[in-house]
Design a protein around this motif. Structure first.
Motif, PDB file in Angstrom:
ATOM      1  N   GLY A 126       0.797  -1.212   0.000  1.00 47.32           N
ATOM      2  CA  GLY A 126       0.000   0.000   0.000  1.00 47.32           C
ATOM      3  C   GLY A 126       0.831   1.264   0.000  1.00 47.32           C
ATOM      4  N   LEU A 127       2.053   1.199  -0.529  1.00 50.68           N
ATOM      5  CA  LEU A 127       2.942   2.349  -0.597  1.00 50.68           C
ATOM      6  C   LEU A 127       3.273   2.644  -2.049  1.00 50.68           C
ATOM      7  CD1 LEU A 127       5.479   1.357   2.219  1.00 50.68           C
ATOM      8  CD2 LEU A 127       3.571   2.970   2.432  1.00 50.68           C
ATOM      9  N   SER A 128       3.554   3.909  -2.336  1.00 59.96           N
ATOM     10  CA  SER A 128       3.943   4.271  -3.693  1.00 59.96           C
ATOM     11  C   SER A 128       5.356   3.779  -3.972  1.00 59.96           C
ATOM     12  CB  SER A 128       3.879   5.788  -3.875  1.00 59.96           C
ATOM     13  OG  SER A 128       4.851   6.422  -3.063  1.00 59.96           O
ATOM     14  N   VAL A 129       5.696   3.627  -5.250  1.00 59.30           N
ATOM     15  CA  VAL A 129       7.031   3.169  -5.624  1.00 59.30           C
ATOM     16  C   VAL A 129       8.100   4.139  -5.139  1.00 59.30           C
ATOM     17  CG1 VAL A 129       8.570   2.697  -7.579  1.00 59.30           C
ATOM     18  CG2 VAL A 129       6.250   1.776  -7.570  1.00 59.30           C
ATOM     19  N   PRO A 130       7.916   5.489  -5.314  1.00 60.33           N
ATOM     20  CA  PRO A 130       8.932   6.408  -4.779  1.00 60.33           C
ATOM     21  C   PRO A 130       9.118   6.269  -3.269  1.00 60.33           C
ATOM     22  CG  PRO A 130       7.537   7.539  -6.367  1.00 60.33           C
ATOM     23  CD  PRO A 130       6.905   6.196  -6.115  1.00 60.33           C
ATOM     24  N   GLN A 131       8.009   6.026  -2.545  1.00 61.65           N
ATOM     25  CA  GLN A 131       8.120   5.872  -1.096  1.00 61.65           C
ATOM     26  C   GLN A 131       8.906   4.610  -0.733  1.00 61.65           C
ATOM     27  OE1 GLN A 131       7.157   8.015   1.303  1.00 61.65           O
ATOM     28  NE2 GLN A 131       8.095   6.657   2.820  1.00 61.65           N
ATOM     29  N   ILE A 132       8.668   3.537  -1.463  1.00 60.67           N
ATOM     30  CA  ILE A 132       9.392   2.287  -1.214  1.00 60.67           C
ATOM     31  C   ILE A 132      10.890   2.479  -1.461  1.00 60.67           C
ATOM     32  CG2 ILE A 132       9.757  -0.057  -2.087  1.00 60.67           C
ATOM     33  CD1 ILE A 132       6.741  -0.252  -2.476  1.00 60.67           C
ATOM     34  N   LYS A 133      11.237   3.164  -2.548  1.00 59.33           N
ATOM     35  CA  LYS A 133      12.647   3.419  -2.827  1.00 59.33           C
ATOM     36  C   LYS A 133      13.273   4.282  -1.733  1.00 59.33           C
ATOM     37  CE  LYS A 133      12.460   2.924  -7.867  1.00 59.33           C
ATOM     38  NZ  LYS A 133      12.692   3.579  -9.179  1.00 59.33           N
ATOM     39  N   HIS A 134      12.493   5.244  -1.231  1.00 65.57           N
ATOM     40  CA  HIS A 134      12.989   6.097  -0.138  1.00 65.57           C
ATOM     41  C   HIS A 134      13.244   5.266   1.118  1.00 65.57           C
ATOM     42  CE1 HIS A 134      13.377   9.465   2.632  1.00 65.57           C
ATOM     43  NE2 HIS A 134      12.439   8.916   3.386  1.00 65.57           N
ATOM     44  N   GLU A 135      12.337   4.343   1.423  1.00 68.03           N
ATOM     45  CA  GLU A 135      12.499   3.489   2.611  1.00 68.03           C
ATOM     46  C   GLU A 135      13.760   2.639   2.478  1.00 68.03           C
ATOM     47  OE1 GLU A 135      10.750   3.790   5.192  1.00 68.03           O
ATOM     48  OE2 GLU A 135       8.961   4.842   4.487  1.00 68.03           O
ATOM     49  N   LEU A 136      13.985   2.085   1.288  1.00 69.73           N
ATOM     50  CA  LEU A 136      15.166   1.250   1.073  1.00 69.73           C
ATOM     51  C   LEU A 136      16.449   2.067   1.210  1.00 69.73           C
ATOM     52  CD1 LEU A 136      13.917  -0.910  -1.939  1.00 69.73           C
ATOM     53  CD2 LEU A 136      14.225  -1.652   0.443  1.00 69.73           C
ATOM     54  N   GLN A 137      16.408   3.302   0.741  1.00 70.84           N
ATOM     55  CA  GLN A 137      17.586   4.154   0.874  1.00 70.84           C
ATOM     56  C   GLN A 137      17.881   4.455   2.336  1.00 70.84           C
ATOM     57  OE1 GLN A 137      17.230   8.013  -0.945  1.00 70.84           O
ATOM     58  NE2 GLN A 137      19.445   8.393  -0.905  1.00 70.84           N
ATOM     59  N   GLN A 138      16.822   4.746   3.116  1.00 71.88           N
ATOM     60  CA  GLN A 138      17.007   5.017   4.540  1.00 71.88           C
ATOM     61  C   GLN A 138      17.525   3.784   5.267  1.00 71.88           C
ATOM     62  OE1 GLN A 138      16.610   8.125   6.014  1.00 71.88           O
ATOM     63  NE2 GLN A 138      16.455   8.670   3.841  1.00 71.88           N
ATOM     64  N   LEU A 139      17.039   2.617   4.887  1.00 69.67           N
ATOM     65  CA  LEU A 139      17.469   1.380   5.534  1.00 69.67           C
ATOM     66  C   LEU A 139      18.952   1.101   5.300  1.00 69.67           C
ATOM     67  CD1 LEU A 139      14.365  -0.834   4.726  1.00 69.67           C
ATOM     68  CD2 LEU A 139      15.247  -0.375   7.031  1.00 69.67           C
ATOM     69  N   SER A 140      19.477   1.560   4.181  1.00 68.47           N
ATOM     70  CA  SER A 140      20.889   1.307   3.877  1.00 68.47           C
ATOM     71  C   SER A 140      21.823   2.029   4.832  1.00 68.47           C
ATOM     72  CB  SER A 140      21.206   1.714   2.432  1.00 68.47           C
ATOM     73  OG  SER A 140      21.053   3.124   2.272  1.00 68.47           O
ATOM     74  N   TYR A 141      21.276   2.987   5.622  1.00 72.33           N
ATOM     75  CA  TYR A 141      22.084   3.684   6.632  1.00 72.33           C
ATOM     76  C   TYR A 141      21.938   3.059   8.021  1.00 72.33           C
ATOM     77  CZ  TYR A 141      22.334   7.338   3.063  1.00 72.33           C
ATOM     78  OH  TYR A 141      22.557   8.025   1.901  1.00 72.33           O
ATOM     79  N   CYS A 142      21.156   2.007   8.125  1.00 70.23           N
ATOM     80  CA  CYS A 142      20.916   1.357   9.416  1.00 70.23           C
ATOM     81  C   CYS A 142      21.815   0.131   9.552  1.00 70.23           C
ATOM     82  CB  CYS A 142      19.458   0.921   9.544  1.00 70.23           C
ATOM     83  SG  CYS A 142      18.256   2.277   9.411  1.00 70.23           S
ATOM     84  N   GLY A 143      22.056  -0.276  10.790  1.00 69.14           N
ATOM     85  CA  GLY A 143      22.861  -1.469  11.006  1.00 69.14           C
ATOM     86  C   GLY A 143      23.224  -1.666  12.449  1.00 69.14           C
ATOM     87  N   LEU A 144      24.244  -2.450  12.662  1.00 70.97           N
ATOM     88  CA  LEU A 144      24.688  -2.786  14.001  1.00 70.97           C
ATOM     89  C   LEU A 144      25.652  -1.725  14.525  1.00 70.97           C
ATOM     90  CD1 LEU A 144      25.342  -6.571  13.327  1.00 70.97           C
ATOM     91  CD2 LEU A 144      23.336  -5.551  14.418  1.00 70.97           C
ATOM     92  N   PRO A 145      25.776  -1.595  15.866  1.00 73.49           N
ATOM     93  CA  PRO A 145      26.703  -0.605  16.434  1.00 73.49           C
ATOM     94  C   PRO A 145      28.098  -0.719  15.849  1.00 73.49           C
ATOM     95  CG  PRO A 145      25.343  -1.561  18.150  1.00 73.49           C
ATOM     96  CD  PRO A 145      25.038  -2.324  16.900  1.00 73.49           C
TER      97      PRO A 145
END
Length: 348
Positions: free
Chosen positions: A47-66
């Motif tokens: 239920g998300l737009s394609v641009p929103q999904i790409k934005h979420e994936l980009q933000q996730l690429s900055y997440c990780g373990l300490p």
């Protein structure tokens, strides 16, 4: 107007952040579960737009373990029509607690139960029951893995990095509190060498344990010696702790712990009045004393505190340059006599 707008913004920001986090995890989990899924498919199911999904994936690429170094960040390969998740950093599954972390959380929940409104007790009891069940299952799983030779019996971490001294002390304290809590539940007597601040002596004692709780972050035991009156004992002043057999202690007496007065000072019948130099004002944060009045004309504060006998005498002597006993006069006399005895040790 400014204050109301700020409060509204702060209040609404927290649930929005939680919703954003959940949405990001949903996107990550979807692509991890659908290696060949396209953005259009994800958009239809999430239920998300394609641009929103790409934005979420980009933000996730900055997440990780300490540490957030290469190899510890979420790794996602994004193509024109699809994306593939190479490394999730554990964000695709529920977070897990170590046995030590679960034990400490359980201990704190039990302490929290004594301070919150009774309407919250059922909710806390449900979480406590779940944690206890998880701890039991974790111990059984650990034993099965040891029996199969999959893990060393003394392994407590997922790596071979040696623990720092602080980590060792944390683990030891957590293990001790878990054992103390188990003694209360299993009705085991607790024995230890206890340093009494009142008499400044160390004696071997045996307690009937009634409750373990935290006060200002420090653990205490509510217990009885030989069925005598229930008292509070600081666990950090106990050494060489041992436990009796299961059911060696009689039924517990559940204390009523008041958040504003956990040591029940209001029941104290004898109080003293002292004058403290302002350079000792820090004591108001660390000792059971309360400000009566501040005297602007001089550098002293009038305070009151419970009369704890010999400990209070030693306390007044130790800070004699900055403390004066106002009442009772009997305490002032005892402090004077104790000071004289100390001076005699240095008489020539």
């Amino acid at each position: 107007m400014t204050q109301d707008t700020s409060q509204t913004h702060t209040t609404s920001r927290l649930p929005a952040a939680g919703a954003q986090f959940a949405q990001s995890l949903n996107v990550l989990t979807w692509f991890h579960s659908h290696p060949h899924g396209t953005f259009m498919q994800a958009s239809s199911q999430l239920g998300l737009s394609v641009p929103q999904i790409k934005h979420e994936l980009q933000q996730l690429s900055y997440c990780g373990l300490p540490g957030y170094l290469p190899g510890s960040l979420v790794e996602i390969n994004v193509n024109k029509t699809t994306a593939s998740v190479e490394f999730t950093a554990g964000l695709d599954r529920p977070l897990t607690l170590t046995s030590m972390e679960a034990g400490v959380l359980l201990f704190n929940l039990e302490a929290l139960r004594n301070t919150v409104d009774p309407s919250y007790h059922d909710a806390i009891d449900d979480v406590v029951s779940t944690l206890r069940s998880l701890l039991r299952d974790s111990r059984k799983y650990q034993v099965r893995r040891e029996d199969r030779g999959l893990v060393a019996s003394d392994s407590s971490t997922h790596n071979d990095r040696p623990l720092t001294q602080a980590e060792q002390e944390h683990d030891e304290q957590g293990a001790l509190l878990a054992s103390m809590r188990a003694a209360v539940t299993q009705r085991r007597l607790i024995c230890a060498d206890y340093h009494s601040l009142n008499s400044d002596s160390v004696t071997r004692r045996t307690w009937i344990p009634d409750r373990i709780a935290l006060i200002n972050g420090e653990p205490y035991l509510w217990g009885r010696e030989d069925e005598r009156e229930q008292r509070i004992y600081a666990i950090d002043r106990m050494r060489n702790i041992t436990f009796g057999a299961q059911d060696s202690a009689p039924a517990p007496q559940h204390p009523v712990i008041k958040e504003e007065d956990p040591f029940n000072f209001e029941a104290t019948s004898e109080w003293v009045t002292l004058e403290l130099h302002k350079n000792l004002a820090w004591m108001l944060e660390y000792y059971p004393m309360w400000l009566i009045e501040e005297q602007p004309e001089n550098d002293y504060l009038a305070v009151t505190m419970p009369n704890t006998g010999a400990w209070l005498e030693r306390f007044c002597v130790a800070y004699s340059e900055s403390i004066q006993v106002i009442e009772p006069l009997d305490l002032a006399k005892r402090v004077r006599e104790r000071a004289k005895l100390g001076l005699q040790a240095y008489s020539i």
